[in-house]
Design an enzyme around this catalytic site. Sequence first.
Site, PDB file in Angstrom:
ATOM      1  N   LYS A  70      71.993  13.568  51.033  1.00 12.02           N
ATOM      2  CA  LYS A  70      72.085  12.921  52.353  1.00 12.02           C
ATOM      3  C   LYS A  70      71.863  14.002  53.420  1.00 12.02           C
ATOM      4  CE  LYS A  70      74.428   9.960  49.606  1.00 12.02           C
ATOM      5  NZ  LYS A  70      74.519  10.207  48.176  1.00 12.02           N
ATOM      6  N   PHE A 110      84.183   6.402  48.219  1.00  8.92           N
ATOM      7  CA  PHE A 110      82.870   5.871  47.837  1.00  8.92           C
ATOM      8  C   PHE A 110      82.961   5.422  46.370  1.00  8.92           C
ATOM      9  CE2 PHE A 110      78.562   6.461  46.084  1.00  8.92           C
ATOM     10  CZ  PHE A 110      77.940   5.464  46.810  1.00  8.92           C
ATOM     11  N   ASP A 111      82.067   4.531  45.923  1.00  6.46           N
ATOM     12  CA  ASP A 111      82.292   3.932  44.592  1.00  6.46           C
ATOM     13  C   ASP A 111      82.263   4.943  43.444  1.00  6.46           C
ATOM     14  OD1 ASP A 111      79.527   4.068  44.605  1.00  6.46           O
ATOM     15  OD2 ASP A 111      79.200   1.909  44.552  1.00  6.46           O
ATOM     16  N   ASP A 118      84.695  14.396  51.851  1.00  8.46           N
ATOM     17  CA  ASP A 118      83.467  13.935  51.220  1.00  8.46           C
ATOM     18  C   ASP A 118      82.443  14.034  52.338  1.00  8.46           C
ATOM     19  OD1 ASP A 118      81.257  12.563  50.388  1.00  8.46           O
ATOM     20  OD2 ASP A 118      82.363  10.949  49.404  1.00  8.46           O
ATOM     21  N   ALA A 136      79.129  14.108  52.592  1.00  8.39           N
ATOM     22  CA  ALA A 136      77.731  13.682  52.396  1.00  8.39           C
ATOM     23  C   ALA A 136      76.995  13.507  53.734  1.00  8.39           C
ATOM     24  CB  ALA A 136      77.691  12.391  51.595  1.00  8.39           C
ATOM     25  N   HIS A 188      76.081  -5.071  39.698  1.00 13.11           N
ATOM     26  CA  HIS A 188      74.993  -5.291  40.657  1.00 13.11           C
ATOM     27  C   HIS A 188      73.712  -4.561  40.268  1.00 13.11           C
ATOM     28  CE1 HIS A 188      77.396  -1.867  41.822  1.00 13.11           C
ATOM     29  NE2 HIS A 188      76.388  -1.379  42.516  1.00 13.11           N
ATOM     30  N   TYR A 212      68.261  33.275  35.924  1.00 12.17           N
ATOM     31  CA  TYR A 212      69.397  32.522  35.369  1.00 12.17           C
ATOM     32  C   TYR A 212      70.694  32.945  36.055  1.00 12.17           C
ATOM     33  CZ  TYR A 212      72.308  30.199  31.876  1.00 12.17           C
ATOM     34  OH  TYR A 212      73.194  29.376  31.251  1.00 12.17           O
TER      35      TYR A 212
HETATM   36  N1  F0G Z   1      79.972  10.102  48.612  1.00 11.82           N
HETATM   37  C1  F0G Z   1      79.350   9.267  49.456  1.00 11.82           C
HETATM   38  C2  F0G Z   1      79.982   8.942  50.773  1.00 11.82           C
HETATM   39  C3  F0G Z   1      78.118   8.686  49.105  1.00 11.82           C
HETATM   40  O1  F0G Z   1      77.526   7.854  49.951  1.00 11.82           O
HETATM   41  C4  F0G Z   1      77.549   9.008  47.843  1.00 11.82           C
HETATM   42  C5  F0G Z   1      76.275   8.425  47.430  1.00 11.82           C
HETATM   43  C6  F0G Z   1      78.234   9.908  47.011  1.00 11.82           C
HETATM   44  C7  F0G Z   1      79.435  10.429  47.420  1.00 11.82           C
HETATM   45  C8  F0G Z   1      77.698  10.298  45.647  1.00 11.82           C
HETATM   46  O2  F0G Z   1      76.694  11.224  45.788  1.00 11.82           O
HETATM   47  O3  F0G Z   1      74.681  10.054  44.870  1.00 11.82           O
HETATM   48  O4  F0G Z   1      74.725  12.544  45.194  1.00 11.82           O
HETATM   49  O5  F0G Z   1      76.068  11.504  43.398  1.00 11.82           O
HETATM   50  N2  F0G Z   1      75.734   7.454  48.022  1.00 11.82           N
HETATM   51  C9  F0G Z   1      74.430   6.846  47.760  1.00 11.82           C
HETATM   52  C10 F0G Z   1      74.245   5.670  48.666  1.00 11.82           C
HETATM   53  C11 F0G Z   1      74.150   6.567  46.324  1.00 11.82           C
HETATM   54  O6  F0G Z   1      73.218   4.950  48.485  1.00 11.82           O
HETATM   55  O7  F0G Z   1      75.040   5.446  49.572  1.00 11.82           O
HETATM   56  P1  F0G Z   1      75.480  11.316  44.755  1.00 11.82           P
END
Ligand code: F0G
Length: 455
Positions: free
Chosen positions: A253, A119-120, A210, A212, A445, A67
């Site tokens: 990613k 990102f969304d 960011d 990823a 969507h 833990y």
């Molecule tokens: N930032 C970017 C640029 C992303 O593409 C994503 C996720 C996230 C943050 C959020 O990360 O999913 O680990 O919480 N992108 C996926 C996609 C969902 O299909 O492009 P997460």
Amino acid sequence: MEPYRIKVVEPIPVTTRAQREQALRRVHYNLFGLRAEEVTIDLLTDSGTGALSAAQWSAGMAGDESYAGSRSFYHFQEVVHDLTSYPYALPVHQGRAAERILFSALLPPGKITLSNTHFDTTRANVELAGCRAVDLPCPQAGDLDSDEPFKGNIDLHRLAHALRGPDASRIALVVMTLTNNGEAGQPVSMDNLTRTASLCREHSVPLFLDAARFAENARLVTQREAAFRDMSPRQVAEQAFRLADGCLMSAKKDGIVHIGGFLGLRDRALAERCELLLIATEGFPTYGGLAGRDLDMIALGLTEVTEPCYLQARADAARHLARLTREAGIAIVEPPGLHALYLNAGRLLPHIPAHRFPGHALACQLYLEGGIRSVELGSLYLGSEDENGAPVTAAPYELVRLALPRRTYGLSHLNRVGEVLAATVEERERIPGYRLVEQPPLLRHFRSKLEPVQG
Ligand code: F0G
């Protein structure tokens, strides 16, 4: 050539057209509703869908599940520190948890964040904190067909203007998304990132990456930015992290794992604030939202992902599919990046107006034709209608993303995708548009129901 061979295989479902027609009807023409076993080649996302290496699996077996103070955490922290230079690495279950924690700690209500493109989920978490997310993509991003190498850049002119403008005191954070997923996966140049970092320093605004897809951005920098031609992707990535105050990382990613992420931080006081939120919502700081085994798998994934031959094979695969797509007669957002191709559905299907969702129509047709799952990035995702269904806003472009999971599909799978794209183009005049039958109030969507409309 892929720099790995296959040790474990997983059968993929092969279905008939009649089965796919029935499945589509059952899920009300929403590809998110399909069961994965109804999909032959799944290009919905590159997130959490990659294949782990044998070394990652065995590191997972040796993970320490204590833990507090697990060996896996200290290993993970050391690897993150070597790569990023950040002394604090807070493990979270995925990228959006890192967003929520950072923004809760850093953004009092009423502040503004600036980005090349949020990102969304990043935008959603800024807005949930009561703040405003402003995108400043570079003007080159608007020309889908041009060969401009760095369409993911931030608009430096507008950034400088905002940092000096009347709202300057409300700007609390700049987020640079590498690569820029919201702008068709296009990369950010080191020149753009360096200038952004100095503007942020000049105005005492923190800069976060960011990250990823940090390795893919670094690979594209070595290919497209003259001053970095002789550097390895790892060296470019290290330099990029050092320009920022911290990072938000979705390890699903470029960590090449199925779940995981972290928040990388330089500032001790901020790290202490974030740690409290981490404990309250994810877990004790030496495991956060993850198991010990996940931390070991991420540590290895972060190292494997910058190997030049891995990145080369990934770039070659994307280029191969890009060529097949163009040969089939479908325009893509040029030049292709690494994690996905973005098909210009609006241009392919001019008979379908935006409010009949040409991107969605193309995505459904790729499924019907060959069991391929993709995702619409057009007016179903970004547009809106009034209560009578009349169109109010449309997306700027009607795109479909074919995302490439890491180390998962080989060239013969991509060739099959090419055949399906060609067959779809043959049918294009007969492809119907779609009408929304039901939609949830948010993120429609994912869960909306649709039906095809002829003519
Ligand atoms: N930032 C970017 C640029 C992303 O593409 C994503 C996720 C996230 C943050 C959020 O990360 O999913 O680990 O919480 N992108 C996926 C996609 C969902 O299909 O492009 P997460």
